[in-house]
Scaffold this motif. Structure first.
Motif, PDB file in Angstrom:
ATOM      1  N   GLY A  26       0.809  -1.213   0.000  1.00 19.09           N
ATOM      2  CA  GLY A  26       0.000   0.000   0.000  1.00 19.09           C
ATOM      3  C   GLY A  26       0.840   1.259   0.000  1.00 19.09           C
ATOM      4  O   GLY A  26       0.493   2.254  -0.646  1.00 19.09           O
ATOM      5  N   ARG A  27       1.954   1.220   0.728  1.00 22.86           N
ATOM      6  CA  ARG A  27       2.789   2.421   0.810  1.00 22.86           C
ATOM      7  C   ARG A  27       3.622   2.627  -0.457  1.00 22.86           C
ATOM      8  O   ARG A  27       3.726   3.738  -0.967  1.00 22.86           O
ATOM      9  CB  ARG A  27       3.701   2.360   2.034  1.00 22.86           C
ATOM     10  CG  ARG A  27       4.433   3.666   2.261  1.00 22.86           C
ATOM     11  CD  ARG A  27       5.129   3.749   3.593  1.00 22.86           C
ATOM     12  NE  ARG A  27       5.659   5.092   3.767  1.00 22.86           N
ATOM     13  CZ  ARG A  27       5.034   6.072   4.386  1.00 22.86           C
ATOM     14  NH1 ARG A  27       3.836   5.861   4.908  1.00 22.86           N
ATOM     15  NH2 ARG A  27       5.587   7.261   4.494  1.00 22.86           N
ATOM     16  N   ILE A  28       4.220   1.563  -0.973  1.00 25.02           N
ATOM     17  CA  ILE A  28       5.106   1.756  -2.123  1.00 25.02           C
ATOM     18  C   ILE A  28       4.322   2.027  -3.413  1.00 25.02           C
ATOM     19  O   ILE A  28       4.850   2.625  -4.352  1.00 25.02           O
ATOM     20  CB  ILE A  28       6.049   0.547  -2.334  1.00 25.02           C
ATOM     21  CG1 ILE A  28       5.261  -0.717  -2.676  1.00 25.02           C
ATOM     22  CG2 ILE A  28       6.928   0.340  -1.116  1.00 25.02           C
ATOM     23  CD1 ILE A  28       6.147  -1.889  -3.067  1.00 25.02           C
ATOM     24  N   THR A  29       3.046   1.589  -3.473  1.00 27.13           N
ATOM     25  CA  THR A  29       2.248   1.820  -4.678  1.00 27.13           C
ATOM     26  C   THR A  29       1.266   2.973  -4.516  1.00 27.13           C
ATOM     27  O   THR A  29       0.534   3.287  -5.436  1.00 27.13           O
ATOM     28  CB  THR A  29       1.466   0.552  -5.073  1.00 27.13           C
ATOM     29  OG1 THR A  29       0.538   0.219  -4.040  1.00 27.13           O
ATOM     30  CG2 THR A  29       2.409  -0.608  -5.333  1.00 27.13           C
ATOM     31  N   GLY A 115       2.488   4.089  10.646  1.00 30.92           N
ATOM     32  CA  GLY A 115       3.627   3.180  10.559  1.00 30.92           C
ATOM     33  C   GLY A 115       4.936   3.869  10.249  1.00 30.92           C
ATOM     34  O   GLY A 115       6.008   3.340  10.569  1.00 30.92           O
ATOM     35  N   SER A 116       4.872   5.043   9.639  1.00 34.92           N
ATOM     36  CA  SER A 116       6.098   5.781   9.304  1.00 34.92           C
ATOM     37  C   SER A 116       6.435   6.840  10.343  1.00 34.92           C
ATOM     38  O   SER A 116       7.364   7.610  10.158  1.00 34.92           O
ATOM     39  CB  SER A 116       5.956   6.434   7.923  1.00 34.92           C
ATOM     40  OG  SER A 116       4.956   7.439   7.957  1.00 34.92           O
ATOM     41  N   GLY A 117       5.647   6.903  11.440  1.00 30.12           N
ATOM     42  CA  GLY A 117       5.928   7.860  12.496  1.00 30.12           C
ATOM     43  C   GLY A 117       5.045   9.082  12.500  1.00 30.12           C
ATOM     44  O   GLY A 117       5.279  10.015  13.278  1.00 30.12           O
ATOM     45  N   GLY A 270       0.164  -5.823  11.518  1.00 32.73           N
ATOM     46  CA  GLY A 270       1.001  -6.114  10.359  1.00 32.73           C
ATOM     47  C   GLY A 270       1.093  -4.932   9.407  1.00 32.73           C
ATOM     48  O   GLY A 270       2.158  -4.651   8.848  1.00 32.73           O
ATOM     49  N   VAL A 271      -0.012  -4.218   9.226  1.00 38.17           N
ATOM     50  CA  VAL A 271      -0.007  -3.037   8.347  1.00 38.17           C
ATOM     51  C   VAL A 271       0.943  -1.974   8.890  1.00 38.17           C
ATOM     52  O   VAL A 271       1.704  -1.354   8.135  1.00 38.17           O
ATOM     53  CB  VAL A 271      -1.431  -2.462   8.193  1.00 38.17           C
ATOM     54  CG1 VAL A 271      -1.395  -1.080   7.550  1.00 38.17           C
ATOM     55  CG2 VAL A 271      -2.280  -3.403   7.354  1.00 38.17           C
ATOM     56  N   PHE A 272       0.915  -1.758  10.213  1.00 33.42           N
ATOM     57  CA  PHE A 272       1.865  -0.822  10.817  1.00 33.42           C
ATOM     58  C   PHE A 272       3.298  -1.229  10.475  1.00 33.42           C
ATOM     59  O   PHE A 272       4.122  -0.405  10.083  1.00 33.42           O
ATOM     60  CB  PHE A 272       1.702  -0.800  12.345  1.00 33.42           C
ATOM     61  CG  PHE A 272       0.456  -0.108  12.822  1.00 33.42           C
ATOM     62  CD1 PHE A 272      -0.032   1.028  12.198  1.00 33.42           C
ATOM     63  CD2 PHE A 272      -0.234  -0.604  13.919  1.00 33.42           C
ATOM     64  CE1 PHE A 272      -1.178   1.661  12.644  1.00 33.42           C
ATOM     65  CE2 PHE A 272      -1.378   0.029  14.387  1.00 33.42           C
ATOM     66  CZ  PHE A 272      -1.847   1.165  13.743  1.00 33.42           C
ATOM     67  N   GLY A 273       3.588  -2.521  10.636  1.00 28.97           N
ATOM     68  CA  GLY A 273       4.934  -3.010  10.365  1.00 28.97           C
ATOM     69  C   GLY A 273       5.321  -2.903   8.898  1.00 28.97           C
ATOM     70  O   GLY A 273       6.444  -2.503   8.568  1.00 28.97           O
ATOM     71  N   GLY A 274       4.400  -3.252   8.012  1.00 25.91           N
ATOM     72  CA  GLY A 274       4.693  -3.175   6.580  1.00 25.91           C
ATOM     73  C   GLY A 274       4.936  -1.752   6.126  1.00 25.91           C
ATOM     74  O   GLY A 274       5.834  -1.482   5.311  1.00 25.91           O
ATOM     75  N   SER A 275       4.142  -0.833   6.648  1.00 22.76           N
ATOM     76  CA  SER A 275       4.338   0.575   6.308  1.00 22.76           C
ATOM     77  C   SER A 275       5.685   1.070   6.819  1.00 22.76           C
ATOM     78  O   SER A 275       6.387   1.818   6.131  1.00 22.76           O
ATOM     79  CB  SER A 275       3.211   1.417   6.914  1.00 22.76           C
ATOM     80  OG  SER A 275       3.448   2.793   6.700  1.00 22.76           O
ATOM     81  N   PHE A 276       6.062   0.644   8.030  1.00 18.21           N
ATOM     82  CA  PHE A 276       7.356   1.039   8.583  1.00 18.21           C
ATOM     83  C   PHE A 276       8.500   0.548   7.702  1.00 18.21           C
ATOM     84  O   PHE A 276       9.448   1.295   7.414  1.00 18.21           O
ATOM     85  CB  PHE A 276       7.510   0.497  10.006  1.00 18.21           C
ATOM     86  CG  PHE A 276       8.879   0.700  10.581  1.00 18.21           C
ATOM     87  CD1 PHE A 276       9.273   1.943  11.055  1.00 18.21           C
ATOM     88  CD2 PHE A 276       9.785  -0.359  10.630  1.00 18.21           C
ATOM     89  CE1 PHE A 276      10.552   2.133  11.582  1.00 18.21           C
ATOM     90  CE2 PHE A 276      11.063  -0.185  11.141  1.00 18.21           C
ATOM     91  CZ  PHE A 276      11.447   1.069  11.621  1.00 18.21           C
ATOM     92  N   LEU A 277       8.437  -0.712   7.260  1.00 24.21           N
ATOM     93  CA  LEU A 277       9.495  -1.260   6.420  1.00 24.21           C
ATOM     94  C   LEU A 277       9.610  -0.505   5.103  1.00 24.21           C
ATOM     95  O   LEU A 277      10.726  -0.189   4.649  1.00 24.21           O
ATOM     96  CB  LEU A 277       9.224  -2.739   6.147  1.00 24.21           C
ATOM     97  CG  LEU A 277       9.335  -3.688   7.348  1.00 24.21           C
ATOM     98  CD1 LEU A 277       8.964  -5.112   6.940  1.00 24.21           C
ATOM     99  CD2 LEU A 277      10.733  -3.642   7.939  1.00 24.21           C
ATOM    100  N   ARG A 286       9.895   9.333  10.040  1.00 23.76           N
ATOM    101  CA  ARG A 286      10.132  10.537  10.838  1.00 23.76           C
ATOM    102  C   ARG A 286       8.882  10.858  11.638  1.00 23.76           C
ATOM    103  O   ARG A 286       7.757  10.591  11.193  1.00 23.76           O
ATOM    104  CB  ARG A 286      10.510  11.731   9.962  1.00 23.76           C
ATOM    105  CG  ARG A 286       9.453  12.119   8.944  1.00 23.76           C
ATOM    106  CD  ARG A 286       9.919  13.287   8.084  1.00 23.76           C
ATOM    107  NE  ARG A 286      11.100  12.934   7.332  1.00 23.76           N
ATOM    108  CZ  ARG A 286      11.052  12.372   6.127  1.00 23.76           C
ATOM    109  NH1 ARG A 286       9.881  12.087   5.567  1.00 23.76           N
ATOM    110  NH2 ARG A 286      12.149  12.082   5.480  1.00 23.76           N
ATOM    111  N   LEU A 287       9.081  11.417  12.816  1.00 26.19           N
ATOM    112  CA  LEU A 287       7.959  11.843  13.634  1.00 26.19           C
ATOM    113  C   LEU A 287       7.369  13.122  13.068  1.00 26.19           C
ATOM    114  O   LEU A 287       8.086  14.092  12.806  1.00 26.19           O
ATOM    115  CB  LEU A 287       8.400  12.074  15.085  1.00 26.19           C
ATOM    116  CG  LEU A 287       8.680  10.825  15.927  1.00 26.19           C
ATOM    117  CD1 LEU A 287       9.178  11.236  17.304  1.00 26.19           C
ATOM    118  CD2 LEU A 287       7.434   9.955  16.046  1.00 26.19           C
TER     119      LEU A 287
END
Length: 360
Positions: A26-29, A115-117, A270-277, A286-287
């Motif tokens: 979701g994040r990369i696309t 997920g990205s802060g 899992g979505v939080f983690g996937g977005s973080f990665l 970044r916060l």
């Protein structure tokens, strides 16, 4: 090896893997409901909307195959109830769509932000969880139960509120007689509409993202409906959704010692983690917070609308727009179109104010 592991833990773990992939993809696309509406309405750029529609086509075909080969029984899901809800999906969808516009994304997009802060995304998910639970079991359930649910009407025994189910009922056919032709026809029609556009067809990222998202909906059905079909502790058959998942996650952590983990809880984490990665890979972790009080008020209002509207419509833009639509449930289509319309209305209000036209 897994004999002593509770089935709910297994299903939740699979949900976490599905969520991890969903968050990353979701994040990369840039898979986003609001962006799809905004770019189509104001930019006349339809690639993101076609991403959405192509994901729906993949989800419809995959879900049909699961049912066709008796791998999953969807008859006990919220989307296959023997009644037709009209006002809830329409009104809830409109409310949810306006909330999306106010926040700038949906519940899934807010989870990607968190997920990205992005603290704005975290706060939005939290408010959606609280208001969603209040609408399911709290005092906001009163208007839902007294004003919305009584306006649903029941169907004859064996009938379902799906496109093929209602057509079979209208033409006095067996309930499942039209399941195959309708599913295949709709899949083909949606796929052709998407692939006829050269810009979308040649956009590898868009194609990859839509196919993966559609398959993840199917994977969710398989995880809960096949793997989770335990003889002694059967798990609820569900797939991707965020309002209910956010509420379940909140309650799970608040009542941890006596709570049971579920697919939705694992999926959201899992979505939080996937977005973080994905964000870390692109150096975007970044916060971030609110720039001004007005922005904060807008996010709070939008999150409240999404939490309330998501329950009224029996799902969010993902829960109804992808998961629900994959079953060909008519209320899911009503909810999705209403969310798109509500998002367009909300964007118009943000850009032009409370005027009837852009010129006013």
């Amino acid at each position: 090896m897994f004999e002593d592991v509770p089935i709910q833990s297994i299903v939740a773990s699979i949900g976490a893997i599905i969520g991890l992939i969903f968050g990353y993809i979701g994040r990369i696309t840039r898979f986003c409901t609001l962006s799809a509406v905004e770019t189509a309405v104001y930019g006349e750029h339809w690639v993101q909307m076609r991403m959405w529609v192509f994901a729906i086509a993949v989800a419809i075909l995959g879900t049909f195959l699961l049912v066709q080969y008796d791998l999953v029984d969807l008859s006990n899901t919220v989307h296959m109830l023997p009644r037709v809800a009209i006002l809830g999906p329409i009104l809830g969808g409109l409310i949810f769509g306006v909330g999306m516009a106010a926040v700038g994304t949906c519940g899934f997009g807010s989870a990607l932000r968190a997920g990205s802060g992005d603290l704005r995304g975290l706060m939005t998910v939290g408010i959606i969880a609280i208001v969603g639970y209040m609408t399911i079991r709290g005092f906001l359930a009163i208007p839902r139960q007294t004003l919305i649910e009584p306006l649903s009407f029941s169907l004859p025994a064996g009938a379902t509120a799906t496109v093929h189910g209602l057509l079979a009922l209208a033409f006095d056919l067996e309930p499942d007689a039209l399941a195959m032709p309708v599913s295949l026809l709709m899949t083909a029609a949606l796929a052709i509409w998407c692939l006829k556009d050269t810009e979308f067809r040649t956009n590898r990222r868009a194609l990859f993202g839509s196919v993966m998202v559609g398959l993840l909906v199917v994977a969710g059905w398989f995880a809960t409906g096949y793997i989770g079909a335990d003889e002694f502790e059967p798990q609820p058959t569900e797939s991707l959704s965020f309002v209910a998942a956010a509420s379940s996650t909140l309650i799970y952590f608040m009542t941890f010692t006596g709570a049971t983990i579920s697919f939705g809880v694992g999926m959201l984490l899992g979505v939080f983690g996937g977005s973080f990665l994905a964000a870390r890979q692109k150096n975007e972790v970044r916060l971030e917070g609110f720039d001004e009080p007005r922005e904060m008020r807008r996010h709070i209002a939008g999150a409240i609308l999404m939490g309330f509207g998501g329950v009224l419509s029996m799902g969010c833009s993902i829960g109804q727009g992808l998961t629900g639509v994959s079953t060909l449930a008519v209320p899911s289509f009503l909810a999705l179109f209403s969310m798109w319309l509500g998002a367009a209305l909300g964007l118009h209000i943000l850009i032009h104010g409370w005027t009837l036209s852009a010129r006013a």
